[in-house]
Scaffold this motif. Structure first.
Motif, PDB file in Angstrom:
ATOM      1  N   UNK A   1       0.730  -1.328  -0.249  1.00  0.00           N
ATOM      2  CA  UNK A   1       0.115   0.010  -0.549  1.00  0.00           C
ATOM      3  C   UNK A   1       0.646   1.064  -0.063  1.00  0.00           C
ATOM      4  N   UNK A   2       0.296   2.324  -0.445  1.00  0.00           N
ATOM      5  CA  UNK A   2       1.398   3.533  -0.602  1.00  0.00           C
ATOM      6  C   UNK A   2       0.710   4.520   0.656  1.00  0.00           C
ATOM      7  N   UNK A   3       0.997   5.452   0.341  1.00  0.00           N
ATOM      8  CA  UNK A   3       1.003   6.689   1.293  1.00  0.00           C
ATOM      9  C   UNK A   3      -0.277   6.817   1.511  1.00  0.00           C
ATOM     10  N   UNK A   4      -1.453   6.808   0.532  1.00  0.00           N
ATOM     11  CA  UNK A   4      -2.807   7.219   0.627  1.00  0.00           C
ATOM     12  C   UNK A   4      -3.614   6.433   0.496  1.00  0.00           C
ATOM     13  N   UNK A   5      -2.940   5.377   0.380  1.00  0.00           N
ATOM     14  CA  UNK A   5      -4.046   3.074   0.966  1.00  0.00           C
ATOM     15  C   UNK A   5      -3.074   3.342   2.822  1.00  0.00           C
ATOM     16  N   UNK A   6      -2.798   3.675   2.992  1.00  0.00           N
ATOM     17  CA  UNK A   6      -1.823   3.062   3.838  1.00  0.00           C
ATOM     18  C   UNK A   6      -2.461   3.945   5.146  1.00  0.00           C
ATOM     19  N   UNK A   7      -2.415   5.100   5.185  1.00  0.00           N
ATOM     20  CA  UNK A   7      -3.255   6.511   5.886  1.00  0.00           C
ATOM     21  C   UNK A   7      -4.237   5.671   6.478  1.00  0.00           C
ATOM     22  N   UNK A   8      -5.561   5.377   5.920  1.00  0.00           N
ATOM     23  CA  UNK A   8      -6.673   5.295   6.768  1.00  0.00           C
ATOM     24  C   UNK A   8      -6.551   3.943   6.913  1.00  0.00           C
ATOM     25  N   UNK A   9      -5.963   3.036   7.662  1.00  0.00           N
ATOM     26  CA  UNK A   9      -5.891   1.743   7.627  1.00  0.00           C
ATOM     27  C   UNK A   9      -4.836   1.894   8.852  1.00  0.00           C
TER      28      UNK A   9
END
Length: 197
Positions: free
Chosen positions: A33-41
């Motif tokens: 996951x890139x930052x955009x995908x990882x931040x909500x996780x």
């Protein structure tokens, strides 16, 4: 006091939790996951029981050169400790092969009310939340630890942790390359007791 209506059931969530399983880290490859995908996780990961609102944990996202550096440090520490070469190679590969890793740092807080054991359990809940959220988002995920999680020189040199901090989990995130068979699960009858008196 007026009773609130019951919470709505979420059968899809229950079905997911009933069948969830971690993916072996050695089967996870880029992309992670890139930052955009990882931040909500990561935000989901932090929504855990936290008696006293102490926030006795923090997260360190490890990517690219940081993982290469930790792979080299792990190999050096394994040699210094005289570890078996196979065990050393496996520990090094945890970092060298990981697309993305999140170190969940247990950072206990001095508290007259909240014992350290509760704080450790809260850090473990962060690990579980992150692993489960990543799986629910379609990523492969695995919660690892290993000897590095408690090795003070590794923690200091690798992650610059304070003396009271340690790693509760190293969460590897990536793209699944193989679907593993389910493993045997505990027999509920052997693990659950019902007491009504």
């Amino acid at each position: 006091m007026t009773a609130l209506p019951p919470l709505a059931a979420r059968p899809a969530v229950l079905d997911f939790l009933r069948t969830r399983r971690s993916r072996p880290a050695k089967t996870l490859r880029a992309p992670g996951p890139d930052r955009a995908a990882l931040e909500p996780l990561l935000e989901i990961a932090l929504r855990v029981p936290d008696h006293g609102k102490l926030e006795p944990w923090r997260l360190i996202v490890l990517e690219g050169a940081a993982l290469d550096r930790l792979a080299d440090l792990t190999a050096a520490r394994a040699e210094a400790l005289g570890l078996d070469p196979d065990k050393a190679a496996k520990a090094r590969a945890m970092f060298a092969d990981a697309p993305v890793m999140v170190a969940v740092v247990a950072a206990p807080v001095d508290s007259p009310k909240i014992p350290p054991e509760e704080q450790v359990l809260s850090a473990g809940a962060v690990c579980q939340n992150l692993t489960t959220a990543a799986l629910a988002a379609g990523w492969g995920a695995n919660w690892l630890s290993g000897w590095m999680a408690l090795d003070r020189p590794w923690l200091t040199d690798g992650l610059a942790l304070d003396a009271h901090e340690w790693v509760a989990g190293l969460i590897v995130l990536g793209t699944e390359t193989a679907t593993p068979p389910d493993r045997p699960r505990p027999d509920p009858a052997a693990k659950i007791a019902w007491i009504d008196a």
